[in-house]
Design an enzyme around this catalytic site. Sequence first.
Site, PDB file in Angstrom:
ATOM      1  N   HIS A 119     -19.590 -28.155 -17.272  1.00  0.00           N
ATOM      2  CA  HIS A 119     -19.780 -26.768 -16.832  1.00  0.00           C
ATOM      3  C   HIS A 119     -20.705 -25.973 -17.754  1.00  0.00           C
ATOM      4  CE1 HIS A 119     -16.714 -26.140 -19.914  1.00  0.00           C
ATOM      5  NE2 HIS A 119     -17.109 -24.878 -19.961  1.00  0.00           N
TER       6      HIS A 119
HETATM    7  C1  UD1 Z   1     -16.353 -19.706 -19.607  1.00  0.00           C
HETATM    8  C2  UD1 Z   1     -16.622 -19.620 -21.112  1.00  0.00           C
HETATM    9  C3  UD1 Z   1     -16.728 -21.026 -21.669  1.00  0.00           C
HETATM   10  C4  UD1 Z   1     -15.513 -21.846 -21.324  1.00  0.00           C
HETATM   11  C5  UD1 Z   1     -15.303 -21.825 -19.827  1.00  0.00           C
HETATM   12  C6  UD1 Z   1     -14.077 -22.572 -19.423  1.00  0.00           C
HETATM   13  C7  UD1 Z   1     -17.948 -17.696 -21.860  1.00  0.00           C
HETATM   14  C8  UD1 Z   1     -19.261 -17.269 -22.335  1.00  0.00           C
HETATM   15  N1  UD1 Z   1     -17.887 -18.949 -21.383  1.00  0.00           N
HETATM   16  O1  UD1 Z   1     -17.466 -20.344 -19.016  1.00  0.00           O
HETATM   17  O2  UD1 Z   1     -16.830 -20.946 -23.082  1.00  0.00           O
HETATM   18  O3  UD1 Z   1     -15.708 -23.164 -21.770  1.00  0.00           O
HETATM   19  O4  UD1 Z   1     -15.179 -20.462 -19.392  1.00  0.00           O
HETATM   20  O5  UD1 Z   1     -14.007 -22.742 -18.031  1.00  0.00           O
HETATM   21  O6  UD1 Z   1     -17.008 -16.940 -21.905  1.00  0.00           O
HETATM   22  N2  UD1 Z   1     -16.659 -18.598 -11.407  1.00  0.00           N
HETATM   23  C9  UD1 Z   1     -15.959 -18.642 -10.232  1.00  0.00           C
HETATM   24  N3  UD1 Z   1     -14.615 -18.426 -10.289  1.00  0.00           N
HETATM   25  C10 UD1 Z   1     -13.947 -18.182 -11.444  1.00  0.00           C
HETATM   26  C11 UD1 Z   1     -14.691 -18.130 -12.637  1.00  0.00           C
HETATM   27  C12 UD1 Z   1     -16.033 -18.339 -12.604  1.00  0.00           C
HETATM   28  O7  UD1 Z   1     -16.513 -18.870  -9.177  1.00  0.00           O
HETATM   29  O8  UD1 Z   1     -12.715 -18.017 -11.425  1.00  0.00           O
HETATM   30  C13 UD1 Z   1     -18.110 -18.860 -11.361  1.00  0.00           C
HETATM   31  C14 UD1 Z   1     -18.942 -17.627 -11.196  1.00  0.00           C
HETATM   32  O9  UD1 Z   1     -20.026 -17.945 -10.442  1.00  0.00           O
HETATM   33  C15 UD1 Z   1     -19.423 -17.339 -12.601  1.00  0.00           C
HETATM   34  C16 UD1 Z   1     -19.535 -18.728 -13.193  1.00  0.00           C
HETATM   35  O10 UD1 Z   1     -18.490 -19.479 -12.582  1.00  0.00           O
HETATM   36  O11 UD1 Z   1     -20.619 -16.640 -12.599  1.00  0.00           O
HETATM   37  C17 UD1 Z   1     -19.355 -18.750 -14.679  1.00  0.00           C
HETATM   38  O12 UD1 Z   1     -18.121 -18.121 -15.068  1.00  0.00           O
HETATM   39  P1  UD1 Z   1     -18.012 -17.448 -16.518  1.00  0.00           P
HETATM   40  O13 UD1 Z   1     -16.642 -16.953 -16.736  1.00  0.00           O
HETATM   41  O14 UD1 Z   1     -19.136 -16.482 -16.738  1.00  0.00           O
HETATM   42  O15 UD1 Z   1     -18.318 -18.647 -17.486  1.00  0.00           O
HETATM   43  P2  UD1 Z   1     -17.785 -20.154 -17.473  1.00  0.00           P
HETATM   44  O16 UD1 Z   1     -18.934 -21.027 -17.144  1.00  0.00           O
HETATM   45  O17 UD1 Z   1     -16.530 -20.292 -16.662  1.00  0.00           O
END
Ligand code: UD1
Length: 357
Positions: free
Chosen positions: A203
């Site tokens: 991811h």
């Molecule tokens: C975040 C953390 C990362 C951790 C990971 C665990 C930061 C900078 N990154 O990354 O360190 O390893 O969580 O999973 O805080 N999205 C969904 N549903 C959700 C959550 C996210 O669809 O419930 C999608 C959205 O499109 C979002 C993307 O995933 O834009 C990224 O989510 P985000 O929380 O920004 O970062 P992660 O990649 O999950």
Amino acid sequence: MKIVHVVGARPNFVKVAPVMAALAEKKLGDQILLHTGQHYDPTMSEVFFRQLDIPEPDINLDVGSNSHAQQTAQIMMRFEKVVFTHSPDLVLVYGDVNSTVAAALVCAKLLVPVGHVEAGLRSFDRSMPEEINRLLTDQISSLLFTPSKDGNENLINENIAKEKIHFVGNVMIDTLIRLLPRTKDIECFPGIKNERYGVVTLHRPSNVDEVNYLGRIIDVLDDISKELPLIFPIHPRTRKQLTKIGIQPTGNRLKLLDPLGYLDFLSLQYNATVLITDSGGIQEEATYLGIPCLTLRENTERSVTVDVGTNIIIGKDLERLVQEVKKILGGNAKRGKIPDLWDGKAAMRIADILCSL
Ligand code: UD1
């Protein structure tokens, strides 16, 4: 003592569970659980609360996804109001996600003490958002709870006062030790436990945001799956990218799934022949379980998993990935040991320290 726990993303939930339980056991005042809403899909959030026996959050900031600046700023604006309303004596933050640094910054400005659980880890790679989150959170925390001794060294090298630093062990492993017995009867894939298989998770932006590279990874995984079936639960960020470019794995031995709950995933890991990942937590869980882990990153902040455990850093060398899987299948996997204080009692050490304040 009034303590607010701030969590937001999937790995935070695994860490807060044992700490809340330990503080409750010690009857250490009032605990308030705040979810920032950084992760909101039921498969990324709700299922963890249920399976890890975490109480419903008292407060949910519902920030959702956005750019780093917007997400961090939204958490700060909404969390500041909570701090004004509840006047906590201590705020505990977990890991290295945006929710961690956002809450720590609010507290530092309002002179509310912050305890950082999983302090001191460093990849020394500032191109990763998590490294920025770690550096800043540690600088402004009053209590730093480290999972491994390298964490103490890193903090001392950054001129953080020794008295603030406490080597307590790994709270994520507390959860694993507690819940492993509950996975015994889980069968994620009918018959899969009797077969050798690998588990894949990806991811990180460095692996999934650039679609051509993600496509190359999928091709290589497809190839590996001819020798070893691979199970790949897909993070929403990765799913979006795969959908965008219409990538379909060609063989049915590379199995793409929705994200799994904690117990299902632990059961899959426990019985796997190899883990291929870019997650931090999985590097640690693999080390504890003694399962070979091949990490698709150029570095790791969890150096103990390489120095002591079963982890091997592959970087972007996908040919090496293929070779290392072959070695493992040939019976020549790297062996490791369990790092110091990864013994299921880290959260209780945190509770003891807080009791002694
Ligand atoms: C975040 C953390 C990362 C951790 C990971 C665990 C930061 C900078 N990154 O990354 O360190 O390893 O969580 O999973 O805080 N999205 C969904 N549903 C959700 C959550 C996210 O669809 O419930 C999608 C959205 O499109 C979002 C993307 O995933 O834009 C990224 O989510 P985000 O929380 O920004 O970062 P992660 O990649 O999950």
